[in-house]
Design a protein around this motif. Structure first.
Motif, PDB file in Angstrom:
ATOM      1  N   UNK A  44       0.813  -1.220   0.000  1.00 43.44           N
ATOM      2  CA  UNK A  44       0.000   0.000   0.000  1.00 43.44           C
ATOM      3  C   UNK A  44       0.845   1.268   0.000  1.00 43.44           C
ATOM      4  N   UNK A  45       2.165   1.124  -0.031  1.00 49.79           N
ATOM      5  CA  UNK A  45       3.049   2.282  -0.089  1.00 49.79           C
ATOM      6  C   UNK A  45       3.307   2.950   1.246  1.00 49.79           C
ATOM      7  N   UNK A  46       3.028   2.265   2.338  1.00 55.38           N
ATOM      8  CA  UNK A  46       3.224   2.852   3.665  1.00 55.38           C
ATOM      9  C   UNK A  46       4.648   2.662   4.190  1.00 55.38           C
ATOM     10  N   UNK A  47       5.459   1.916   3.473  1.00 55.21           N
ATOM     11  CA  UNK A  47       6.841   1.668   3.895  1.00 55.21           C
ATOM     12  C   UNK A  47       7.773   2.635   3.167  1.00 55.21           C
ATOM     13  N   UNK A  48       8.871   3.008   3.804  1.00 56.32           N
ATOM     14  CA  UNK A  48       9.797   3.954   3.173  1.00 56.32           C
ATOM     15  C   UNK A  48      10.588   3.313   2.032  1.00 56.32           C
ATOM     16  N   UNK A  49      10.750   4.039   0.955  1.00 58.02           N
ATOM     17  CA  UNK A  49      11.562   3.566  -0.169  1.00 58.02           C
ATOM     18  C   UNK A  49      12.987   4.067   0.039  1.00 58.02           C
ATOM     19  N   UNK A  50      13.946   3.165  -0.046  1.00 55.24           N
ATOM     20  CA  UNK A  50      15.344   3.547   0.101  1.00 55.24           C
ATOM     21  C   UNK A  50      15.840   3.609   1.533  1.00 55.24           C
ATOM     22  N   UNK A  51      15.000   3.304   2.507  1.00 56.48           N
ATOM     23  CA  UNK A  51      15.398   3.312   3.918  1.00 56.48           C
ATOM     24  C   UNK A  51      15.177   1.910   4.493  1.00 56.48           C
ATOM     25  N   UNK A 106      15.937  -4.979   5.175  1.00 55.40           N
ATOM     26  CA  UNK A 106      16.609  -4.429   4.010  1.00 55.40           C
ATOM     27  C   UNK A 106      15.911  -3.180   3.530  1.00 55.40           C
ATOM     28  N   UNK A 107      16.006  -2.938   2.220  1.00 55.63           N
ATOM     29  CA  UNK A 107      15.402  -1.741   1.640  1.00 55.63           C
ATOM     30  C   UNK A 107      14.514  -2.117   0.465  1.00 55.63           C
ATOM     31  N   UNK A 108      13.523  -1.296   0.244  1.00 54.08           N
ATOM     32  CA  UNK A 108      12.601  -1.487  -0.871  1.00 54.08           C
ATOM     33  C   UNK A 108      13.090  -0.669  -2.050  1.00 54.08           C
ATOM     34  N   UNK A 109      13.275  -1.348  -3.169  1.00 55.95           N
ATOM     35  CA  UNK A 109      13.717  -0.658  -4.371  1.00 55.95           C
ATOM     36  C   UNK A 109      12.556   0.035  -5.060  1.00 55.95           C
ATOM     37  N   UNK A 114      12.165  -6.051  -2.790  1.00 55.37           N
ATOM     38  CA  UNK A 114      12.792  -5.822  -1.491  1.00 55.37           C
ATOM     39  C   UNK A 114      14.181  -6.441  -1.513  1.00 55.37           C
ATOM     40  N   UNK A 115      15.203  -5.632  -1.287  1.00 53.59           N
ATOM     41  CA  UNK A 115      16.590  -6.103  -1.247  1.00 53.59           C
ATOM     42  C   UNK A 115      16.953  -6.372   0.207  1.00 53.59           C
ATOM     43  N   UNK A 116      16.963  -7.631   0.583  1.00 55.51           N
ATOM     44  CA  UNK A 116      17.212  -7.996   1.977  1.00 55.51           C
ATOM     45  C   UNK A 116      18.700  -8.009   2.281  1.00 55.51           C
ATOM     46  N   UNK A 117      19.040  -7.480   3.434  1.00 54.90           N
ATOM     47  CA  UNK A 117      20.418  -7.547   3.917  1.00 54.90           C
ATOM     48  C   UNK A 117      20.543  -8.583   5.029  1.00 54.90           C
ATOM     49  N   UNK A 118      19.390  -8.999   5.567  1.00 50.94           N
ATOM     50  CA  UNK A 118      19.376  -9.990   6.646  1.00 50.94           C
ATOM     51  C   UNK A 118      18.066 -10.770   6.580  1.00 50.94           C
TER      52      UNK A 118
END
Length: 148
Positions: A44-51, A106-109, A114-118
């Motif tokens: 729904x776009x409630x998550x930050x992009x790039x953070x 991780x971060x959302x592209x 979603x690019x997971x780091x963990x």
């Protein structure tokens, strides 16, 4: 300089140092703060992009694909209402499998990937993070309401 002036100057200096230290701590805390979001909130776009943030839910059955390099894994996290594609480069936890609970950080592209780091897997057969369990319950209730 009078003793009173010296004391006042000393107190002012101590307050300035304290304010500076608090500002540094708050800045460091803000930079390292990681929020939890459900797949529905992300869709729904409630998550930050790039953070950096965390997504919790279930690993969608049939979604795990391993790349030829043997290190990159793609899978999907779902709360039974929405599905978020995840890409992770690294070794997965032993308990990570399809249909099981997981939390990825991780971060959302900009492409919605979603690019997971963990990647964190549940530690026993009954555990799911409370936020993820709540999200799954809410999604199931919403799905039942739509079906009726």
């Amino acid at each position: 300089m009078k003793p009173r002036s010296k004391r006042l100057l000393l107190v002012a200096g101590a307050v300035a140092l304290l304010v500076g230290a608090v500002a540094l701590v708050l800045n460091a805390f803000q930079q390292n703060l990681v929020f939890f979001h459900t797949p529905t909130e992300v869709a729904e776009g409630k998550a930050p992009v790039g953070r950096a943030f965390r997504i919790g839910g279930m690993v969608e059955t049939g979604s795990i694909r391993r790349a030829a390099d043997g290190v990159t894994v793609q899978f999907a996290i779902t709360d039974t209402a929405k599905v978020i594609p995840v890409s992770y480069k690294g070794s997965l936890p032993d308990l990570f499998s399809e249909g099981k609970g997981a939390v990825v950080q991780g971060t959302l592209g900009p492409d919605g990937q979603f690019q997971a780091s963990e990647v964190l897997a549940k530690h026993d057969e009954n555990y799911m993070p409370p936020e993820a369990q709540h999200a799954v319950d809410q999604a199931q209730k919403a799905a039942q309401t739509v079906q009726q």
